[in-house]
Scaffold this motif. Structure first.
Motif, mmCIF file in Angstrom:
data_model
loop_
_atom_site.group_PDB
_atom_site.id
_atom_site.type_symbol
_atom_site.label_atom_id
_atom_site.label_comp_id
_atom_site.label_asym_id
_atom_site.label_seq_id
_atom_site.Cartn_x
_atom_site.Cartn_y
_atom_site.Cartn_z
ATOM 1 N N TYR A 1 0.844 -1.188 0.000
ATOM 2 C CA TYR A 1 0.000 0.000 0.000
ATOM 3 C C TYR A 1 0.887 1.247 0.000
ATOM 4 O O TYR A 1 1.950 1.264 0.628
ATOM 5 C CB TYR A 1 -0.909 0.020 1.235
ATOM 6 N N TRP A 2 0.393 2.295 -0.677
ATOM 7 C CA TRP A 2 1.120 3.552 -0.760
ATOM 8 C C TRP A 2 0.193 4.722 -0.453
ATOM 9 O O TRP A 2 -1.000 4.677 -0.760
ATOM 10 C CB TRP A 2 1.675 3.758 -2.172
ATOM 11 N N GLY A 3 0.797 5.769 0.098
ATOM 12 C CA GLY A 3 0.082 7.027 0.209
ATOM 13 C C GLY A 3 0.234 7.813 -1.078
ATOM 14 O O GLY A 3 0.865 7.356 -2.036
ATOM 15 N N GLN A 4 -0.339 9.004 -1.077
ATOM 16 C CA GLN A 4 -0.324 9.826 -2.289
ATOM 17 C C GLN A 4 0.972 10.626 -2.446
ATOM 18 O O GLN A 4 1.249 11.156 -3.519
ATOM 19 C CB GLN A 4 -1.523 10.778 -2.296
ATOM 20 N N GLY A 5 1.749 10.706 -1.378
ATOM 21 C CA GLY A 5 3.027 11.417 -1.430
ATOM 22 C C GLY A 5 2.916 12.852 -0.967
ATOM 23 O O GLY A 5 1.849 13.480 -1.061
ATOM 24 N N THR A 6 4.020 13.366 -0.469
ATOM 25 C CA THR A 6 4.100 14.774 -0.076
ATOM 26 C C THR A 6 5.440 15.324 -0.563
ATOM 27 O O THR A 6 6.476 14.671 -0.422
ATOM 28 C CB THR A 6 3.944 14.940 1.453
ATOM 29 N N GLN A 7 5.382 16.504 -1.146
ATOM 30 C CA GLN A 7 6.576 17.087 -1.761
ATOM 31 C C GLN A 7 7.456 17.740 -0.688
ATOM 32 O O GLN A 7 6.979 18.536 0.133
ATOM 33 C CB GLN A 7 6.182 18.127 -2.803
ATOM 34 N N VAL A 8 8.731 17.415 -0.746
ATOM 35 C CA VAL A 8 9.735 18.079 0.091
ATOM 36 C C VAL A 8 10.732 18.751 -0.847
ATOM 37 O O VAL A 8 11.332 18.087 -1.699
ATOM 38 C CB VAL A 8 10.460 17.077 1.010
ATOM 39 N N THR A 9 10.878 20.042 -0.706
ATOM 40 C CA THR A 9 11.814 20.795 -1.530
ATOM 41 C C THR A 9 12.807 21.507 -0.624
ATOM 42 O O THR A 9 12.403 22.275 0.259
ATOM 43 C CB THR A 9 11.087 21.830 -2.404
ATOM 44 N N VAL A 10 14.072 21.215 -0.837
ATOM 45 C CA VAL A 10 15.134 21.854 -0.057
ATOM 46 C C VAL A 10 15.883 22.792 -0.988
ATOM 47 O O VAL A 10 16.530 22.350 -1.947
ATOM 48 C CB VAL A 10 16.089 20.813 0.552
ATOM 49 N N SER A 11 15.754 24.063 -0.713
ATOM 50 C CA SER A 11 16.334 25.059 -1.608
ATOM 51 C C SER A 11 16.566 26.358 -0.859
ATOM 52 O O SER A 11 15.796 26.714 0.045
ATOM 53 C CB SER A 11 15.404 25.297 -2.799
ATOM 54 N N SER A 12 17.607 27.054 -1.255
ATOM 55 C CA SER A 12 17.861 28.371 -0.672
ATOM 56 C C SER A 12 17.225 29.457 -1.534
ATOM 57 O O SER A 12 17.301 30.644 -1.191
ATOM 58 C CB SER A 12 19.361 28.598 -0.538
#
Length: 118
Positions: free
Chosen positions: A107-118
């Motif tokens: 089973y999987w979730g829908q996902g959540t975006q993680v963006t690491v940026s300056s």
């Protein structure tokens, strides 16, 4: 019916922290193994951190020392605390659940975006 719902993603500067949550319904922690995975653009989905069948934890080399997986049985929720984030941690993060006899999530979730940026 199994449902995994991730939350907590967002934009963070390098060196910052985020805590992801995965609210699980229809999942029983004693017979399902939970984990966090991520997929960056153009790359395959990869394991970040998970529990093992025995209840201990397992981390990708890239996550060791920076990320911590934990769970709250009362809330049926799994967390991923991410510290000292790097640009290369940018990805969509997915919560996955597998049965004890499976090697990959069922089973999987829908996902959540993680963006690491300056």
């Amino acid at each position: 019916q199994v449902q995994l719902v991730e939350s907590g993603g967002g934009l963070v500067q390098p060196g910052g922290s985020l805590r992801l949550s995965c609210a699980a319904s229809g999942i029983i922690f004693s017979i399902h193994v939970m984990g966090w995975y991520r997929q960056a653009p153009g790359k395959q989905r990869e394991l970040v951190a998970s529990f093992t069948n025995g209840g201990s934890t397992n981390y990708a080399d890239s996550a060791k020392g920076r990320f911590t997986i934990s769970r709250d049985h009362a809330k049926n929720t799994v967390y991923l605390q991410m510290n000292s984030l790097k640009v290369e941690d940018t990805a969509v993060y997915y919560c996955g659940a597998r049965r004890l006899t499976a090697s990959t999530p069922n089973y999987w979730g829908q996902g959540t975006q993680v963006t690491v940026s300056s």
